[in-house]
Motif scaffolding. Sequence first.
Motif, PDB file in Angstrom:
ATOM      1  N   THR A  14       0.830  -1.207   0.000  1.00  0.00           N
ATOM      2  CA  THR A  14       0.000   0.000   0.000  1.00  0.00           C
ATOM      3  C   THR A  14       0.865   1.258   0.000  1.00  0.00           C
ATOM      4  N   THR A  15       1.979   1.216   0.702  1.00  0.00           N
ATOM      5  CA  THR A  15       2.900   2.359   0.703  1.00  0.00           C
ATOM      6  C   THR A  15       3.506   2.559  -0.679  1.00  0.00           C
ATOM      7  N   LEU A  16       3.836   1.471  -1.368  1.00  0.00           N
ATOM      8  CA  LEU A  16       4.343   1.598  -2.739  1.00  0.00           C
ATOM      9  C   LEU A  16       3.305   2.254  -3.647  1.00  0.00           C
ATOM     10  N   ILE A  17       2.048   1.855  -3.517  1.00  0.00           N
ATOM     11  CA  ILE A  17       0.974   2.473  -4.300  1.00  0.00           C
ATOM     12  C   ILE A  17       0.867   3.955  -3.937  1.00  0.00           C
ATOM     13  N   PHE A  18       0.919   4.256  -2.645  1.00  0.00           N
ATOM     14  CA  PHE A  18       0.848   5.645  -2.180  1.00  0.00           C
ATOM     15  C   PHE A  18       1.973   6.482  -2.793  1.00  0.00           C
ATOM     16  N   LEU A  19       3.175   5.933  -2.822  1.00  0.00           N
ATOM     17  CA  LEU A  19       4.309   6.676  -3.375  1.00  0.00           C
ATOM     18  C   LEU A  19       4.205   6.842  -4.891  1.00  0.00           C
ATOM     19  N   PHE A  20       3.900   5.734  -5.604  1.00  0.00           N
ATOM     20  CA  PHE A  20       3.823   5.772  -7.070  1.00  0.00           C
ATOM     21  C   PHE A  20       2.623   6.565  -7.581  1.00  0.00           C
ATOM     22  N   GLU A  21       1.496   6.452  -6.911  1.00  0.00           N
ATOM     23  CA  GLU A  21       0.252   7.016  -7.437  1.00  0.00           C
ATOM     24  C   GLU A  21      -0.240   8.253  -6.698  1.00  0.00           C
ATOM     25  N   GLY A  22       0.340   8.556  -5.546  1.00  0.00           N
ATOM     26  CA  GLY A  22      -0.074   9.736  -4.796  1.00  0.00           C
ATOM     27  C   GLY A  22       1.009  10.783  -4.718  1.00  0.00           C
ATOM     28  N   VAL A  23       2.128  10.423  -4.122  1.00  0.00           N
ATOM     29  CA  VAL A  23       3.201  11.383  -3.889  1.00  0.00           C
ATOM     30  C   VAL A  23       3.874  11.802  -5.204  1.00  0.00           C
ATOM     31  N   ALA A  26       1.708  13.975  -7.451  1.00  0.00           N
ATOM     32  CA  ALA A  26       1.451  15.278  -6.826  1.00  0.00           C
ATOM     33  C   ALA A  26       2.620  16.225  -7.029  1.00  0.00           C
ATOM     34  N   PHE A  27       3.835  15.696  -6.979  1.00  0.00           N
ATOM     35  CA  PHE A  27       5.014  16.546  -7.116  1.00  0.00           C
ATOM     36  C   PHE A  27       5.459  16.776  -8.563  1.00  0.00           C
ATOM     37  N   THR A  28       5.057  15.893  -9.468  1.00  0.00           N
ATOM     38  CA  THR A  28       5.570  15.996 -10.841  1.00  0.00           C
ATOM     39  C   THR A  28       4.517  16.338 -11.887  1.00  0.00           C
ATOM     40  N   SER A  29       3.255  16.432 -11.519  1.00  0.00           N
ATOM     41  CA  SER A  29       2.187  16.568 -12.515  1.00  0.00           C
ATOM     42  C   SER A  29       2.243  17.869 -13.307  1.00  0.00           C
ATOM     43  N   THR A  49      -4.635  16.885 -14.832  1.00  0.00           N
ATOM     44  CA  THR A  49      -4.844  17.524 -13.531  1.00  0.00           C
ATOM     45  C   THR A  49      -5.918  16.789 -12.736  1.00  0.00           C
ATOM     46  N   MET A  50      -7.019  16.471 -13.395  1.00  0.00           N
ATOM     47  CA  MET A  50      -8.097  15.734 -12.705  1.00  0.00           C
ATOM     48  C   MET A  50      -7.611  14.357 -12.258  1.00  0.00           C
ATOM     49  N   LEU A  51      -6.848  13.700 -13.103  1.00  0.00           N
ATOM     50  CA  LEU A  51      -6.327  12.381 -12.776  1.00  0.00           C
ATOM     51  C   LEU A  51      -5.463  12.429 -11.523  1.00  0.00           C
ATOM     52  N   VAL A  52      -4.616  13.435 -11.423  1.00  0.00           N
ATOM     53  CA  VAL A  52      -3.744  13.562 -10.258  1.00  0.00           C
ATOM     54  C   VAL A  52      -4.565  13.810  -8.993  1.00  0.00           C
ATOM     55  N   LEU A  57      -6.368  11.580  -3.839  1.00  0.00           N
ATOM     56  CA  LEU A  57      -7.488  11.234  -2.956  1.00  0.00           C
ATOM     57  C   LEU A  57      -7.604   9.719  -2.773  1.00  0.00           C
ATOM     58  N   GLY A  58      -7.407   8.967  -3.846  1.00  0.00           N
ATOM     59  CA  GLY A  58      -7.495   7.507  -3.766  1.00  0.00           C
ATOM     60  C   GLY A  58      -6.413   6.911  -2.889  1.00  0.00           C
ATOM     61  N   THR A  59      -5.196   7.415  -3.022  1.00  0.00           N
ATOM     62  CA  THR A  59      -4.117   6.867  -2.198  1.00  0.00           C
ATOM     63  C   THR A  59      -4.312   7.231  -0.730  1.00  0.00           C
ATOM     64  N   LEU A  60      -4.834   8.426  -0.480  1.00  0.00           N
ATOM     65  CA  LEU A  60      -5.125   8.792   0.914  1.00  0.00           C
ATOM     66  C   LEU A  60      -6.199   7.871   1.497  1.00  0.00           C
ATOM     67  N   ALA A  61      -7.202   7.535   0.674  1.00  0.00           N
ATOM     68  CA  ALA A  61      -8.246   6.612   1.134  1.00  0.00           C
ATOM     69  C   ALA A  61      -7.665   5.246   1.479  1.00  0.00           C
ATOM     70  N   LEU A  62      -6.675   4.804   0.714  1.00  0.00           N
ATOM     71  CA  LEU A  62      -6.081   3.489   0.969  1.00  0.00           C
ATOM     72  C   LEU A  62      -5.168   3.487   2.189  1.00  0.00           C
TER      73      LEU A  62
END
Length: 126
Positions: A14-23, A26-29, A49-52, A57-62
């Motif tokens: 879950t942390t890997l998903i959070f890093l790859f898909e959330g963090v 957010a920093f590179t979009s 922008t919408m995707l990011v 939000l999805g990674t925070l939910a997880l």
Amino acid sequence: MQPKTTKIIFWVSTTLIFLFEGVLPAFTSQTDMAKEGIRHLGYPEYFGTMLVVFKVLGTLALIIPQVPSRIKEWAYAGFVFDFIFACGSHWAVDGFSGQAIFPLIVLAILLVSYASYHKLQGTKIL
């Protein structure tokens, strides 16, 4: 499998998903490279922008334990669609290459997170 092992597997995946898909998004979009990547696939800039926003939000939910399980289920489903469509988009534009395979690798990590989440909750998948 021991509950402690399952918990470790859940948190690592879950942390890997959070890093790859959330963090990372957010920093590179808003970089030129990210914007060009969205344009290259034929999507308008606002789509990226919408995707990011939804990815964050999805990674925070997880990753937040207090989020209700029904919301987590929707987040998992959203990421499954995201990875499948990312693979399809890259495949359609660039052919079957590393860019098309990478979302499937992240999807496998997501499925590990999903399975371990249900095991920790004591619920069955499907």
